[in-house]
Design an enzyme around this catalytic site. Sequence first.
Site, PDB file in Angstrom:
ATOM      1  N   CYS A 157      23.841 -14.606  27.564  1.00 58.55           N
ATOM      2  CA  CYS A 157      22.752 -14.714  28.010  1.00 58.55           C
ATOM      3  C   CYS A 157      22.472 -16.112  27.311  1.00 58.55           C
ATOM      4  CB  CYS A 157      21.821 -13.671  27.335  1.00 58.55           C
ATOM      5  SG  CYS A 157      20.127 -14.044  27.648  1.00 58.55           S
ATOM      6  N   CYS A 184      16.148 -17.465  33.263  1.00 59.29           N
ATOM      7  CA  CYS A 184      17.449 -17.093  33.075  1.00 59.29           C
ATOM      8  C   CYS A 184      18.380 -18.237  32.942  1.00 59.29           C
ATOM      9  CB  CYS A 184      17.967 -16.464  34.238  1.00 59.29           C
ATOM     10  SG  CYS A 184      19.818 -15.749  34.323  1.00 59.29           S
TER      11      CYS A 184
END
Length: 276
Positions: free
Chosen positions: A75, A205
């Site tokens: 991530c 993101c």
Amino acid sequence: MMQSVHFTKMSGAGNDFILIDNRYHRYQFNSSTVAELCHRHQGIGADGLMLLESSEFFDFKMVYFNSDGKLGSLCGNGARCITKFASLCGLSKSAFRFEANNETYFSELTPDGEVRLHMRAPSDWKFDLSDGLESFSFVNTGSPHVILFRDSLDTEPVVSIGSRIRHNTTLFPEGTNVNFVSLIDKESLRIRTFERGVENETLACGTGAVASALMARKLGFVTSNQIRLKVQSGEWLEVTFDNDLSTPTLKGSAKIVFSGEIPMVIEHNNPQLVNS
């Protein structure tokens, strides 16, 4: 044994995370507890949960769980947030070398208060894929990403299309994230992302921003090696790379939202919410 677990909630350009200092290995979270903590209505609420753990060879280890409670792949915004979190936990440095998913990453606090993550080379490029309804491209930037280019994103049905492609096990047996991208100019993009593990659109993101910038450059939609991306939160991420696209970096904000304590029952190092 009842115990209050201290946490910090952070936002990386809109991606929000629960961070817990676990350098002394007090806790081993199971998937149901992580999902309960990340629940938007019955928990703290977050796109994911991260543990800051000690590392034998590096500054720290990042352990990341998606909001569904499952261990996640890289991530990017989370990595930037845990870098800032590590500095707040007493690792008084401006540059870090850390491990995540058995890979090594570098990150740094920038003079303007943001965080830059140095990522690994992208892999598994694919072009002209189709599910019979949409045509799209794919690249892995530490997490798998489909990229669809659109003229406008204002009315894009991100959740319905994103969910359909994410769950296409013929094309993507382990699932994928899905990014919808439009061109602002030759140096900037707008992006909206459906994230697997969250199973919804998120406000940002990081690995998706990198994937989208690299694909836009690969296909000739942008001409710069420094791309700004406006994410759904309204903030901007900056992606840079060299001419062969092998050394991308991701830069953006990493902010504390709030800190607190939550009462939990600790059994054999496994925390459970008091009311679970």
